[in-house]
Design a protein around this motif. Structure first.
Motif, PDB file in Angstrom:
ATOM      1  N   HIS A  17     -53.387 -34.929  29.792  1.00 45.74           N
ATOM      2  CA  HIS A  17     -52.611 -35.004  31.023  1.00 45.74           C
ATOM      3  C   HIS A  17     -53.451 -35.384  32.244  1.00 45.74           C
ATOM      4  CE1 HIS A  17     -49.852 -32.842  28.436  1.00 45.74           C
ATOM      5  NE2 HIS A  17     -50.723 -31.872  28.310  1.00 45.74           N
ATOM      6  N   ARG A  18     -54.688 -35.822  32.022  1.00 45.87           N
ATOM      7  CA  ARG A  18     -55.558 -36.146  33.151  1.00 45.87           C
ATOM      8  C   ARG A  18     -56.191 -37.515  32.946  1.00 45.87           C
ATOM      9  NH1 ARG A  18     -60.798 -33.093  35.729  1.00 45.87           N
ATOM     10  NH2 ARG A  18     -60.371 -33.697  37.877  1.00 45.87           N
ATOM     11  N   PRO A  19     -55.626 -38.551  33.547  1.00 48.20           N
ATOM     12  CA  PRO A  19     -56.179 -39.906  33.399  1.00 48.20           C
ATOM     13  C   PRO A  19     -57.426 -40.087  34.245  1.00 48.20           C
ATOM     14  CG  PRO A  19     -54.263 -39.940  34.824  1.00 48.20           C
ATOM     15  CD  PRO A  19     -54.387 -38.534  34.331  1.00 48.20           C
ATOM     16  N   ARG A  20     -58.524 -39.549  33.745  1.00 47.51           N
ATOM     17  CA  ARG A  20     -59.774 -39.605  34.505  1.00 47.51           C
ATOM     18  C   ARG A  20     -60.866 -40.186  33.614  1.00 47.51           C
ATOM     19  NH1 ARG A  20     -61.658 -37.206  39.135  1.00 47.51           N
ATOM     20  NH2 ARG A  20     -63.896 -36.754  39.244  1.00 47.51           N
ATOM     21  N   GLY A  29     -53.562 -42.305  24.897  1.00 43.69           N
ATOM     22  CA  GLY A  29     -53.976 -42.120  26.280  1.00 43.69           C
ATOM     23  C   GLY A  29     -53.236 -40.950  26.892  1.00 43.69           C
ATOM     24  N   PRO A  30     -53.535 -40.637  28.127  1.00 40.99           N
ATOM     25  CA  PRO A  30     -52.903 -39.495  28.784  1.00 40.99           C
ATOM     26  C   PRO A  30     -51.504 -39.818  29.286  1.00 40.99           C
ATOM     27  CG  PRO A  30     -54.464 -40.543  30.263  1.00 40.99           C
ATOM     28  CD  PRO A  30     -54.563 -41.281  28.958  1.00 40.99           C
ATOM     29  N   ASP A  31     -50.794 -38.765  29.657  1.00 35.70           N
ATOM     30  CA  ASP A  31     -49.532 -38.942  30.361  1.00 35.70           C
ATOM     31  C   ASP A  31     -49.667 -38.348  31.758  1.00 35.70           C
ATOM     32  OD1 ASP A  31     -49.474 -36.219  29.934  1.00 35.70           O
ATOM     33  OD2 ASP A  31     -47.554 -36.191  28.921  1.00 35.70           O
ATOM     34  N   LEU A  70     -55.026 -45.843  29.642  1.00 38.20           N
ATOM     35  CA  LEU A  70     -53.784 -46.179  28.930  1.00 38.20           C
ATOM     36  C   LEU A  70     -52.753 -45.074  29.201  1.00 38.20           C
ATOM     37  CD1 LEU A  70     -52.841 -48.442  26.919  1.00 38.20           C
ATOM     38  CD2 LEU A  70     -53.306 -46.796  25.088  1.00 38.20           C
ATOM     39  N   VAL A  71     -52.173 -45.104  30.379  1.00 37.43           N
ATOM     40  CA  VAL A  71     -51.339 -44.009  30.876  1.00 37.43           C
ATOM     41  C   VAL A  71     -49.852 -44.334  30.740  1.00 37.43           C
ATOM     42  CG1 VAL A  71     -50.849 -42.542  32.871  1.00 37.43           C
ATOM     43  CG2 VAL A  71     -53.143 -43.496  32.561  1.00 37.43           C
TER      44      VAL A  71
END
Length: 320
Positions: free
Chosen positions: A145-148, A113-115, A207-208
């Motif tokens: 880097h983009r939890p979208r 997942g992203p951070d 899942l950040v």
């Protein structure tokens, strides 16, 4: 059981935050947390005495990250291995979200997942996080880097990051290891080898993890340069998409300032308009409009530093 593997050295305060976030919440399965101290580090050993359930492997001399990871793989007991950096933290509910993801993707071999920067981040750190999430700054890797989004996406190594990476432990039992001579990007080789054998690699936007960003421009420049240098090395050995050449081409475009000034002015204005618009949108999304000028500047700084590192590797390679 879940196995968590962390490599660390001389980052006591950050490691303490990382371990506290891992052990301070309920996990759906038992946790085996293994910390590899990558070289002599008495302060970290002292800290780890406060975490008696953590298994510790102390290396006498610092090794490249891949080699240090390999030293920790042999003793892992979990069905899944979770790789997290020592300067990252898992937010509340992370493990429960991961467990739901695994049940929804029963054949998955890799999940990531992203951070994102920690909620309390401000100033340069927050601006760096926004810039990294821009496709005009980091290309296809901006998803790291983009939890979208809401749905899991079939992944390649381009959108998976080693600070938030889950791999089925059976791969280590089959003999898969990290390359031991890489200073960065060692996970790229592992993920490419897994993808050659199975498509079951997934990126999950929800899942950040919270990941500390560089807090000053000097550290960011060094990190971006290293990213470009080692990405060029991976491409030379493993291959990869052509869009990774955008950053070195961006550096090359600066040469037109001398050879063809009108062309440079046109391209510079075009680039600035595009980056300004995207930066404004990203800053608006996270309600950080005051960081807009800094985010625009960071686009240039990150791209240029990355491109220089990329070109330096190519130069050294051809000079051998």
């Amino acid at each position: 059981m879940i196995s968590v593997l962390i490599i660390t050295r001389e980052r006591v305060e950050l490691l303490q935050k990382c371990l506290s976030s891992l052990l301070g919440q309920r996990a759906p399965l038992p946790l085996q947390v293994v910390v590899v101290i990558n070289g002599e580090d008495s302060a970290t050993r002292e800290l780890l005495q406060k975490f008696p359930t953590v298994e510790v492997i102390s290396l006498p001399e610092p090794l490249p990250p891949g080699a240090a990871r390999n030293r920790g793989l042999a003793g892992l007991k979990g069905e899944w291995t979770f790789f997290i950096d020592d300067d990252a933290q898992v937010p509340p509910g992370y493990f429960e979200y991961w467990h739901k993801t695994v049940r929804a993707l029963p054949n998955a071999q890799v999940i990531g997942g992203p951070d994102s920067s920690p909620p309390e981040s401000t100033g340069v750190s927050r601006a760096v996080s926004i810039a990294l999430s821009s496709p005009l700054c980091t290309g296809a890797t901006h998803r790291r880097h983009r939890p979208r989004g809401l749905k899991a996406v079939a992944a390649t190594e381009a959108i998976l990051t080693s600070c938030n990476l889950w791999v089925k432990s059976l791969w280590w039992k089959r003999g898969l290891q990290f390359p031991e001579d890489f200073r960065r990007g060692e996970e790229t080789v592992v993920l490419q080898n897994i993808l050659k054998q199975t498509p079951e690699m997934w990126w999950v936007p929800g899942l950040v993890v919270w990941h500390e960003r560089r807090k000053n421009l000097a550290a960011l420049t060094k990190a971006s340069w290293g990213g470009g240098f080692h990405r060029a090395r991976v491409l030379s050995q493993q291959g990869g998409p052509l869009w990774f050449w955008f950053a070195p081409l961006f550096v090359g475009l600066h040469l037109t300032a001398v050879a063809m000034p009108p062309l440079f002015e046109f391209l510079a204005i075009l680039w600035l308009v595009g980056v300004s618009a995207v930066s404004l949108l990203l800053c608006f999304e996270v309600r950080q409009l005051k960081l807009w000028p800094l985010v625009v500047f960071l686009h240039w700084g990150i791209l240029f530093s990355y491109g220089v590192g990329f070109l330096q590797y190519q130069w050294e390679r051809t000079s051998e």
